[in-house]
Design a protein around this motif. Structure first.
Motif, short mmCIF file in Angstrom:
data_model
loop_
_atom_site.label_atom_id
_atom_site.label_comp_id
_atom_site.label_asym_id
_atom_site.label_seq_id
_atom_site.Cartn_x
_atom_site.Cartn_y
_atom_site.Cartn_z
N THR A 57 111.02 7.31 65.02
CA THR A 57 110.26 8.22 65.38
C THR A 57 110.51 8.91 66.61
OG1 THR A 57 108.43 7.18 64.33
CG2 THR A 57 107.81 8.92 65.87
N PHE A 58 111.02 7.89 67.73
CA PHE A 58 111.28 8.48 69.36
C PHE A 58 112.79 8.38 69.34
CE2 PHE A 58 107.02 6.48 69.30
CZ PHE A 58 106.19 7.81 69.21
N LYS A 59 113.43 8.01 68.45
CA LYS A 59 115.21 7.95 68.48
C LYS A 59 115.65 7.14 69.79
CE LYS A 59 115.21 11.54 65.74
NZ LYS A 59 114.42 11.08 64.72
N LEU A 60 114.62 5.89 69.92
CA LEU A 60 115.26 4.95 70.85
C LEU A 60 116.60 4.67 70.54
CD1 LEU A 60 112.74 5.22 72.74
CD2 LEU A 60 112.49 2.71 72.57
N ASN A 61 117.60 4.34 71.19
CA ASN A 61 118.79 3.31 71.16
C ASN A 61 118.47 1.69 70.93
OD1 ASN A 61 121.30 2.88 70.18
ND2 ASN A 61 122.30 3.23 72.28
N ALA A 62 118.11 1.56 69.95
CA ALA A 62 118.07 0.12 69.80
C ALA A 62 118.54 -0.67 68.59
CB ALA A 62 116.29 -0.39 69.90
N VAL A 63 118.71 -2.09 68.77
CA VAL A 63 119.14 -2.78 67.65
C VAL A 63 118.22 -4.07 67.53
CG1 VAL A 63 121.60 -2.06 67.66
CG2 VAL A 63 120.94 -4.11 68.75
N ILE A 64 118.13 -4.65 66.54
CA ILE A 64 117.27 -5.93 66.26
C ILE A 64 118.09 -7.16 65.73
CG2 ILE A 64 115.75 -6.95 64.96
CD1 ILE A 64 114.21 -4.34 64.59
N THR A 65 118.23 -8.30 66.48
CA THR A 65 118.90 -9.32 65.90
C THR A 65 117.65 -10.43 65.45
OG1 THR A 65 118.92 -10.40 68.10
CG2 THR A 65 120.86 -8.88 67.84
N ASN A 66 117.97 -11.09 64.47
CA ASN A 66 117.30 -12.35 63.87
C ASN A 66 118.22 -13.52 63.90
OD1 ASN A 66 115.14 -10.68 63.38
ND2 ASN A 66 115.93 -9.91 61.55
N SER A 67 117.63 -14.42 64.83
CA SER A 67 118.83 -15.74 65.10
C SER A 67 118.04 -16.71 64.16
CB SER A 67 119.08 -15.89 66.43
OG SER A 67 119.33 -17.12 66.60
N SER A 68 118.95 -17.78 63.89
CA SER A 68 118.50 -19.14 63.54
C SER A 68 118.33 -19.65 64.97
CB SER A 68 119.36 -19.73 62.52
OG SER A 68 120.62 -20.17 63.31
N ASN A 69 117.67 -21.23 64.49
CA ASN A 69 117.17 -22.14 65.40
C ASN A 69 118.44 -22.51 66.55
OD1 ASN A 69 115.01 -22.42 63.94
ND2 ASN A 69 114.85 -24.70 64.83
N ASN A 70 118.04 -22.23 67.83
CA ASN A 70 119.04 -22.34 68.93
C ASN A 70 118.80 -23.82 69.45
OD1 ASN A 70 120.18 -19.54 70.54
ND2 ASN A 70 119.14 -19.68 68.59
N TYR A 71 119.92 -24.53 69.83
CA TYR A 71 119.64 -25.79 70.92
C TYR A 71 120.97 -25.77 72.01
CZ TYR A 71 123.89 -27.44 68.55
OH TYR A 71 125.29 -27.58 68.00
N GLY A 72 120.56 -26.50 73.08
CA GLY A 72 121.54 -26.57 74.16
C GLY A 72 120.73 -26.45 75.52
N PRO A 73 121.25 -26.44 76.68
CA PRO A 73 120.94 -26.56 78.04
C PRO A 73 119.80 -25.68 78.20
CG PRO A 73 123.11 -26.37 78.38
CD PRO A 73 122.82 -26.04 76.76
#
Ligand SMILES: NC(=O)c1ccc[n+]([C@@H]2O[C@H](COP(=O)([O-])OP(=O)(O)OC[C@H]3O[C@@H](n4cnc5c(N)ncnc54)[C@H](O)[C@@H]3O)[C@@H](O)[C@H]2O)c1
Length: 337
Positions: A169-185
């Motif tokens: 609708t507003f032509k925003l320059n965006a992307v979406i990421t869907n990640s799996s479970n993370n682990y680490g520090p």
């Protein structure tokens, strides 16, 4: 120098992402409300360097967020700020509406204003595989049905839909990421892996929800951060990218593996057991992502295998036991939800 705004940069993934961005010589502005899951551990050192700036702001304060954008004119906005613990979303869903839906709406509105003075920016909206819900078999691709189970997953799915609508609708320059479970520090010890390590370091039994047969796809946090940076550089407006390691294991398998690794590394002071505790309500059985689009279009590859990632993670928490002192003991040990 290219400026980047990271929201939620005092949290687990955000802090690891900022480390990577600083290594790559970006100028980073970290916006965080300093909620209970945030920590400045190992991070105060950055306040001395000239290409890092921390601003304590809640994203729901739109005028402050807009001021930061207009002042710094970032090329990239990585949006990670959120309430993130499923159990807490069962106990108190409202925080998730506020911090995941309303805060994303306010950020989008700020970017809409900002885009009037600067067209050269990209929003990376960081989300989760939990939006696809329980998958008994198969993998969720970017076009799969959105079927969240918990208030956390529903709030993240809502935030994704808001981003999609602002692109259209507003032509925003965006992307979406869907990640799996993370682990680490630097992950809050209310989450599975740091909680297991906290218990190992404190000679406490390891609590596993229900049968422990629930399956998750585990990714070392630095691999996720590398994917986010690549998507910032190559991702196309309006696109959604799944980010998964392809490594699926049950919680029970994972717990046994961490216990065995800590035995081998002589981290364990006295022998402890895995104990089964009451299951989470509405507990999703399995998540699994199809991440082919990311591999083909963005040329990303997962680098850290589960064993190596867990060894690095165990080593980090072992050497940085003061990290646990950043949080209230009750927030680590109390059963929530
Ligand atoms: N941890 C995972 O395994 C995982 C997997 C997939 C996606 N994600 C997503 O990645 C993002 C980061 O997750 P994480 O595990 O690092 O979370 P986290 O809970 O460790 O950190 C979240 C940070 O956001 C900040 N925050 C929350 N609400 C805010 C607000 N209204 N304004 C400003 N700051 C606010 C908190 O203070 C905290 O520092 C989240 O959007 C989450 O949904 C996480």
């Amino acid at each position: 120098m290219n400026k980047i705004v990271v929201t939620g940069g005092l949290g687990f993934i955000g802090s690891n992402l900022i480390e990577l961005l600083l290594e790559k010589n970006f100028y980073v502005i970290n916006i965080d409300s300093c909620g209970y899951a945030s920590s400045s551990y190992n991070f105060n050192q950055y306040n001395k360097i000239k290409n890092y700036k921390f601003v304590k702001v809640d994203l729901n304060n739109k005028s402050k967020v807009l001021k930061i954008l207009n002042t710094h004119k970032p090329k990239g906005i990585f949006h990670l700020a959120a309430s993130t613990h499923v159990d807490r979303s069962i106990e108190n869903p409202k925080d998730f509406i506020t911090n995941n839906i309303l805060a994303t709406y306010n950020l989008l509105e700020s970017i809409r204003e900002y885009s009037k003075i600067n067209k050269k920016y990209k929003l990376i909206h960081v989300s989760t595989d939990e939006i696809y819900g329980d998958l008994v078999k198969g993998k969720a691709s970017e076009n799969s049905y959105i079927n969240p189970s918990s208030p956390y997953a529903a709030s993240k799915a809502s935030s994704n839909h808001l981003v999609t609508s602002y692109v259209r609708t507003f032509k925003l320059n965006a992307v979406i990421t869907n990640s799996s479970n993370n682990y680490g520090p630097r992950q809050h010890p209310e989450k599975l892996i740091p909680k297991l390590i906290y218990n190992i370091l404190n000679s406490k039994n390891l609590p596993i929800y229900g049968s422990g047969n629930n399956i998750r796809e585990w990714m070392y946090v630095k691999d996720h951060c590398n994917a986010l940076l690549k998507i910032f550089k190559k991702g196309k407006k309006g696109q959604i990218y799944n980010i998964g390691s392809g490594k699926l294991v049950s919680n029970l398998y994972l717990s046994k593996k961490i216990l065995n690794l800590s035995r081998k590394k002589k981290i364990l002071k006295k022998d402890i057991k895995i104990i089964h505790v009451k299951d989470r309500v509405g507990h999703d059985f399995r998540y699994s992502l199809n991440s082919l689009k990311l591999k083909k279009k963005i040329k990303w590859k997962n680098k850290t295998n589960l064993t190596n990632g867990l060894i690095k993670t165990l080593d980090w928490y072992f050497k940085n036991q003061n990290f646990f002192k950043e949080f209230k003991k009750n927030d680590i040990t109390r059963r929530i939800g």
